[in-house]
Motif scaffolding. Sequence first.
Motif, short mmCIF file in Angstrom:
data_model
loop_
_atom_site.label_atom_id
_atom_site.label_comp_id
_atom_site.label_asym_id
_atom_site.label_seq_id
_atom_site.Cartn_x
_atom_site.Cartn_y
_atom_site.Cartn_z
N VAL A 168 116.40 -43.02 13.72
CA VAL A 168 115.02 -43.37 14.04
C VAL A 168 114.94 -44.88 14.23
N THR A 169 114.68 -45.32 15.45
CA THR A 169 114.57 -46.74 15.73
C THR A 169 113.18 -47.22 15.34
N LEU A 170 113.14 -48.19 14.44
CA LEU A 170 111.88 -48.65 13.86
C LEU A 170 111.35 -49.93 14.50
N ASP A 171 112.22 -50.68 15.18
CA ASP A 171 111.85 -52.04 15.57
C ASP A 171 111.33 -52.16 17.00
N THR A 172 111.05 -51.02 17.65
CA THR A 172 110.64 -51.08 19.06
C THR A 172 109.39 -50.23 19.28
N THR A 201 101.52 -47.32 14.19
CA THR A 201 100.79 -47.06 12.94
C THR A 201 101.67 -46.42 11.88
N LEU A 202 102.97 -46.29 12.14
CA LEU A 202 103.85 -45.60 11.20
C LEU A 202 103.99 -46.39 9.90
N THR A 203 104.09 -45.64 8.80
CA THR A 203 104.37 -46.22 7.49
C THR A 203 105.47 -45.40 6.83
#
Length: 426
Positions: free
Chosen positions: A180-184, A279-281
């Motif tokens: 899961v790529t979080l930084d894009t 908006t992911l946490t």
Amino acid sequence: MTGGEPIGRRVQSRIYRNGALGVPMATPRSPDGLERAARRRMSARAFAYVAGSAGAERTARANIEAFDRWQIVPRMLRDVGERDTSVEIFGRRHPTPFLLSPIGVQELAHPEADVATARAAAATGVPMVFSSQASRPMEECAAVMGDAARWFQLYWSSDDDVVVSFLERAEACGCEALVVTLDTHVLGWRPRDLDRAFLPFAHGMGIAQYTSDPAFMRLAAARADKTDPNAPRPRPTLAAIRTLLAMSRRHPGRFSDNLRSPMPRAAVETFLDVFSRSTLTWDDLGFLREHTTLPIVLKGIQDPHDAVRAVDAGVDGIVVSNHGGRQVDGAIGSLTVLPEIVARVGGALPVFFDSGVRTGADAFKALALGATAIGIGRPYMYGLALDGAAGVEAVVDHFAAELDLTMALAGASRVGDIDAGFLRHR
């Protein structure tokens, strides 16, 4: 690799033998030579998209400089006659500690795109991480890989149905992990692309995972149905006509039908709407656990506190990465934070690494600082541009050969023997 002649000697011998026979080299061995050759082969905007980074590209430089600050200290009189470059990841043994990191829009480098990379991954035994932004659907790539290892990289869409559909398809085509790529969740400020006003997705490139997905295509069809054929349209420019042709050529179905249909444009516009979610946490990770049995790996971890949060969240691995410098200008080099992150997670999960890895010696340093496996990024894309699947395979072989030779010369017979004792920080 295990068994037989070590890969370093094998690859060297092949290169020198071919040289004696006058066989030309399609893929340069040095990182700078490889990049220069790919630049000559690719279009200006394609190379800019692949090679470019965020802002003044200080993060990309920081990645390289972080490697330069660590120096290898070879150890003598150690038995390294037989060397084992294999590693075990999620219960499967791989011949080398490399992964092919997810790279989107591979059609910018070669017409066969992700399928060519998949063939090379299968030939070398290196797991390929299918990109959400692929130019060919994951099923086509899986079909040429046999039982070779593949993972799937998820850009978390703003539409839950698309997310679930991607997860189901990844499992169905044999993917062994979810990255899961979080930084894009938004695109970084990339001047090389902005100067050319070029975003490949707006031309229908790199969205094959979406246009092959039933959940996404339902959204696109609903959008197309709302299109008013009688609505006034601005006078088309030559650039607009070229974009329409590009969309129609890449969209599933017959080109002639697509030209008359609103679907290609609707698909591109829908993708631009649902690509990501800002908006992911941490609480949202439970959604993935509810919808997949695959190991979950979080990509883009740079802060040790986030690494600890990942352990607490129960994920199965992390990737220390700054997206090759493509997202935040002036960010810390990934190798700089790797030792602290490894220390903080304390072996609770595998720590993978990418960003700035240009050689097998770089990989040796990252392994010494605690990485479980190393992601190869831009270099294999350059190999793809130069020689398709054979170019990717050559790049992987060069990385593996240099790692094997570095191990021999430094005094390590197994990947598990490589530790910080082989390094000095300057």
